[in-house]
Each structure stands twice: as structure tokens, then as C-alpha cells.
Design a protein around this motif. Sequence first.
Motif, PDB file in Angstrom:
ATOM      1  N   GLU A   1      10.552  -6.999  38.261  1.00  0.00           N
ATOM      2  CA  GLU A   1      11.650  -6.383  37.511  1.00  0.00           C
ATOM      3  C   GLU A   1      12.399  -7.422  36.691  1.00  0.00           C
ATOM      4  N   GLN A   2      12.636  -8.579  37.273  1.00  0.00           N
ATOM      5  CA  GLN A   2      13.337  -9.648  36.554  1.00  0.00           C
ATOM      6  C   GLN A   2      12.534 -10.103  35.337  1.00  0.00           C
ATOM      7  N   ALA A   3      11.222 -10.217  35.487  1.00  0.00           N
ATOM      8  CA  ALA A   3      10.379 -10.660  34.374  1.00  0.00           C
ATOM      9  C   ALA A   3      10.432  -9.660  33.215  1.00  0.00           C
ATOM     10  N   VAL A   4      10.352  -8.385  33.533  1.00  0.00           N
ATOM     11  CA  VAL A   4      10.421  -7.348  32.491  1.00  0.00           C
ATOM     12  C   VAL A   4      11.796  -7.346  31.834  1.00  0.00           C
ATOM     13  N   THR A   5      12.827  -7.369  32.655  1.00  0.00           N
ATOM     14  CA  THR A   5      14.196  -7.318  32.144  1.00  0.00           C
ATOM     15  C   THR A   5      14.501  -8.489  31.224  1.00  0.00           C
ATOM     16  N   GLN A   6      14.132  -9.684  31.645  1.00  0.00           N
ATOM     17  CA  GLN A   6      14.426 -10.861  30.832  1.00  0.00           C
ATOM     18  C   GLN A   6      13.647 -10.856  29.520  1.00  0.00           C
ATOM     19  N   ALA A   7      12.430 -10.345  29.536  1.00  0.00           N
ATOM     20  CA  ALA A   7      11.658 -10.240  28.295  1.00  0.00           C
ATOM     21  C   ALA A   7      12.354  -9.302  27.316  1.00  0.00           C
ATOM     22  N   LEU A   8      12.829  -8.177  27.811  1.00  0.00           N
ATOM     23  CA  LEU A   8      13.531  -7.208  26.966  1.00  0.00           C
ATOM     24  C   LEU A   8      14.818  -7.800  26.397  1.00  0.00           C
ATOM     25  N   ILE A   9      15.555  -8.492  27.248  1.00  0.00           N
ATOM     26  CA  ILE A   9      16.847  -9.043  26.823  1.00  0.00           C
ATOM     27  C   ILE A   9      16.667 -10.169  25.810  1.00  0.00           C
ATOM     28  N   ARG A  10      15.718 -11.083  26.066  1.00  0.00           N
ATOM     29  CA  ARG A  10      15.514 -12.215  25.150  1.00  0.00           C
ATOM     30  C   ARG A  10      15.222 -11.745  23.737  1.00  0.00           C
ATOM     31  N   LYS A  11      14.297 -10.795  23.612  1.00  0.00           N
ATOM     32  CA  LYS A  11      13.921 -10.316  22.282  1.00  0.00           C
ATOM     33  C   LYS A  11      15.076  -9.575  21.612  1.00  0.00           C
ATOM     34  N   THR A  12      15.826  -8.821  22.398  1.00  0.00           N
ATOM     35  CA  THR A  12      16.961  -8.069  21.845  1.00  0.00           C
ATOM     36  C   THR A  12      18.028  -9.010  21.306  1.00  0.00           C
ATOM     37  N   ILE A  13      18.366 -10.008  22.075  1.00  0.00           N
ATOM     38  CA  ILE A  13      19.395 -10.957  21.647  1.00  0.00           C
ATOM     39  C   ILE A  13      18.938 -11.723  20.406  1.00  0.00           C
ATOM     40  N   LYS A  14      17.691 -12.146  20.388  1.00  0.00           N
ATOM     41  CA  LYS A  14      17.160 -12.879  19.235  1.00  0.00           C
ATOM     42  C   LYS A  14      17.229 -12.024  17.976  1.00  0.00           C
ATOM     43  N   ALA A  15      16.772 -10.769  18.072  1.00  0.00           N
ATOM     44  CA  ALA A  15      16.763  -9.883  16.902  1.00  0.00           C
ATOM     45  C   ALA A  15      18.186  -9.583  16.439  1.00  0.00           C
ATOM     46  N   ALA A  16      19.080  -9.333  17.377  1.00  0.00           N
ATOM     47  CA  ALA A  16      20.469  -9.031  17.018  1.00  0.00           C
ATOM     48  C   ALA A  16      21.120 -10.210  16.313  1.00  0.00           C
ATOM     49  N   HIS A  17      20.824 -11.420  16.785  1.00  0.00           N
ATOM     50  CA  HIS A  17      21.376 -12.624  16.166  1.00  0.00           C
ATOM     51  C   HIS A  17      20.781 -12.843  14.780  1.00  0.00           C
ATOM     52  N   ASP A  18      19.462 -12.732  14.676  1.00  0.00           N
ATOM     53  CA  ASP A  18      18.790 -12.991  13.397  1.00  0.00           C
ATOM     54  C   ASP A  18      19.203 -11.983  12.318  1.00  0.00           C
ATOM     55  N   LEU A  19      19.372 -10.734  12.714  1.00  0.00           N
ATOM     56  CA  LEU A  19      19.646  -9.662  11.748  1.00  0.00           C
ATOM     57  C   LEU A  19      21.133  -9.385  11.569  1.00  0.00           C
ATOM     58  N   GLU A  20      21.965 -10.092  12.325  1.00  0.00           N
ATOM     59  CA  GLU A  20      23.429  -9.983  12.210  1.00  0.00           C
ATOM     60  C   GLU A  20      23.892  -8.528  12.333  1.00  0.00           C
ATOM     61  N   VAL A  21      23.417  -7.862  13.370  1.00  0.00           N
ATOM     62  CA  VAL A  21      23.815  -6.469  13.574  1.00  0.00           C
ATOM     63  C   VAL A  21      25.233  -6.399  14.120  1.00  0.00           C
ATOM     64  N   LYS A  22      25.859  -5.236  13.958  1.00  0.00           N
ATOM     65  CA  LYS A  22      27.218  -5.045  14.444  1.00  0.00           C
ATOM     66  C   LYS A  22      27.269  -4.316  15.789  1.00  0.00           C
ATOM     67  N   THR A  23      26.167  -3.625  16.098  1.00  0.00           N
ATOM     68  CA  THR A  23      26.122  -2.843  17.332  1.00  0.00           C
ATOM     69  C   THR A  23      24.732  -2.947  17.952  1.00  0.00           C
ATOM     70  N   ILE A  24      24.675  -3.023  19.277  1.00  0.00           N
ATOM     71  CA  ILE A  24      23.426  -2.928  20.027  1.00  0.00           C
ATOM     72  C   ILE A  24      23.515  -1.698  20.915  1.00  0.00           C
ATOM     73  N   MET A  25      22.462  -0.894  20.931  1.00  0.00           N
ATOM     74  CA  MET A  25      22.417   0.268  21.807  1.00  0.00           C
ATOM     75  C   MET A  25      21.178   0.201  22.690  1.00  0.00           C
ATOM     76  N   LEU A  26      21.291   0.733  23.878  1.00  0.00           N
ATOM     77  CA  LEU A  26      20.176   0.843  24.811  1.00  0.00           C
ATOM     78  C   LEU A  26      19.792   2.309  24.914  1.00  0.00           C
ATOM     79  N   ALA A  27      18.496   2.608  24.986  1.00  0.00           N
ATOM     80  CA  ALA A  27      18.068   4.002  25.033  1.00  0.00           C
ATOM     81  C   ALA A  27      16.748   4.133  25.770  1.00  0.00           C
ATOM     82  N   GLY A  28      16.422   5.358  26.208  1.00  0.00           N
ATOM     83  CA  GLY A  28      15.151   5.617  26.872  1.00  0.00           C
ATOM     84  C   GLY A  28      15.280   5.705  28.378  1.00  0.00           C
ATOM     85  N   GLY A  29      14.238   6.208  29.025  1.00  0.00           N
ATOM     86  CA  GLY A  29      14.274   6.417  30.464  1.00  0.00           C
ATOM     87  C   GLY A  29      14.555   5.165  31.266  1.00  0.00           C
TER      88      GLY A  29
END
Length: 347
Positions: free
Chosen positions: A253-281
Motif C-alpha cells: 500500500e505504501q509503494a502504491v500510495t507514494q507513487a501516486l503522490i510523487r507524480k501528482t506533486i511533480k505535475a502540480a508543481h510543473d504545471l502551476e495548478v491552483k487546485t488538486i482534486m482526488l477522485a475515484g474508488g
Amino acid sequence: MKILAIETSCDETAAAIASLDNHNITILSNVVASQIDIHQAFGGVVPEVAAREHVKQILPIIDQALKEAGLSKQTASKELNGIAVTQGPGLLTSLLVGVETAKSLALAWNLPLVPVQHVTGHIAANFINRDLTKFNFPILTLTVSGGHTALILMKDYLTYEIIGQTLDDAAGEAFDKAASLLKLGYPGGPKISAAAAKFAAQNKATSIVLPQPMIKRSDYNFSFSGLKTALLYALQKDSAWSEKVNEYAYVFEQAVTQALIRKTIKAAHDLEVKTIMLAGGVSANKNLREALTQTIQQKLPSVNFLMPELTYTTDNAAMIAAAGLIRLEKQKTTDPITVLAQPNWPI
């Protein structure tokens, strides 16, 4: 505006009534008939079995949704402004039940039909019970479920761009397979989460090591197939793994979670987004919700972070209603006769 929504993309038969008033989406009813108990015996969803259950459940579920919202079939044509339905993606035989039912009702009641792409429905769950005028774009959405794992950039409510996605297994699918390897049962996500929580509660260090997928890649894509295989090999080498099921679940679970978080943070930083949302089951996963919240607060404190209420994380019709209301307001309707189930409908 008031809308009836129908969701039958996989193994939940769902119907909901929702309204859009003064920029707020309110759910008036949300009825879901789950088939988990039926499919547990097979270790996964059997499409034909799911379709037969949808046929049995769809009309009673719609009747119940109307009743709970204070409506009836006799008054629906006058009190509803449209019907929304999941057109895809999903299991073809399951989608057919919902789509054909929605088409029939739209024609019988002379109401507009609003086709909804399932993943955008998960995203729209974040809009429920929130002021639609207060959302700050661009928005980056991490959508994580049994069939989909993707980072989606939104410049407005109806514009979606996939900037990263899984190259093989979705995160939810990986949890299902890991749970199967650990003999925890189906569905895998909740089983893995519960087992992992038991180990975490012991506050013990772990000696188990699993790879961090895609850590050296600079793009925003995910991959969980290799992680699943690494778990398989680790179990094969560990003769006492059955005594450490909770620990293996925790590390996975930790491996999956950290993979999801790392990519999300990188993309949010690179694209200078104003909001992050989580969705899905998988957004119901407690560890993911807490870890992502904490990481965003630490690394991107100026970015807003939103999650859907737990009720609306798994497949349901309320999220389809939310997406449908936004599309209906923008006049994004379709002639019912032309709407066909699309199992591979892209976002």
C-alpha cells in the motif's frame, strides 16, 4: 435544474436525483445496489452475471431514487429537466442496461439526455455540496480506481486533458491482485487497506522492500505491474509470508500510495495548478487521503486540495448526476436515439 442519473458501468446498479440551484449541486437521493457479494465467489466481476443483475435491479432502483426525492414516474416528466447516464467506459453488457433504460425514459418523458463519461463523473463527485463559483482553475485531478489511474488537467468544468496515466495496471486493479496473492479476498482495495492498518497500528519497522515504480521517470505516468510481480517473487522467496500478511499489505500500500503522490506533486508543481482534486474508488483509501493531504500542505501550501465525500468515492449515480447537471447547464445534451454504450469511451 433537477436531473435523474443512472450508473451501470460495472457491478453497481445506481440511480440518483440531484438539483443545481444557486451554483450548488445537492443530492436529493442516491440509491446503489451492489453486487460485491455475488462476485466475491469468482474473485472478480463476471460481466454477464453483472448485466443480468442490472436488468433485475435497474427499474426498482430508479423507482426508489424517485420516491426518496419526492418524485414519481407520473410527475417525473414535469419535474425533471433531464436524464444523465454513464455512456462509458465500462463493461459493454452492463453499460447497455443503463444506456437503453435512460434512452427509453428520455423518449417517454420527452426529456433531454446527457451522456456522461464515467471518469468525469468521478471527478464531478468533488463538486457535490460545494459552490461551483469557488473552484480555482487550472485543476489537477488524480483519478484512481479499479479500471483507471490518471492525472487529468482541467482548464474549466468541461475541458479535460490526460497528462499522465498508468501504462499497465490501474492502482485499484493492482490492489485486487495483491490481495489475491496474499489470500485476503475480494475486493482487494479495502482488504489491503484493513490489513495494512493492522500492521501500522503496531508502530513496527519493516524489513520488507518493494520497488518504487517509475521513480526515475520524469513524465507523469504510472506503472504497477512490476510492483505486483515484485510482490509475487517476494512471497515465493519467503516461506513464512503467511505470518506477515499485514506487513506485506502495508508495504505494498505504501509503494502504491507514494507513487501516486510523487507524480501528482511533480505535475502540480510543473504545471502551476491552483487546485488538486482526488477522485475515484481508491480515493476512499484512508492512507492515500491522509498522506496526500499532508504532502500538499508541506510542499504546495498555496494549492487548494479537495476530496469527495466518502459516500461518493465508489461507483454511484450521484457523481453522474453532478457531471450531468454541469453539462445540462451548458446545453451539452444528445438526441437519445444516437446514444450508444461505449465501453472504451475516452475522456
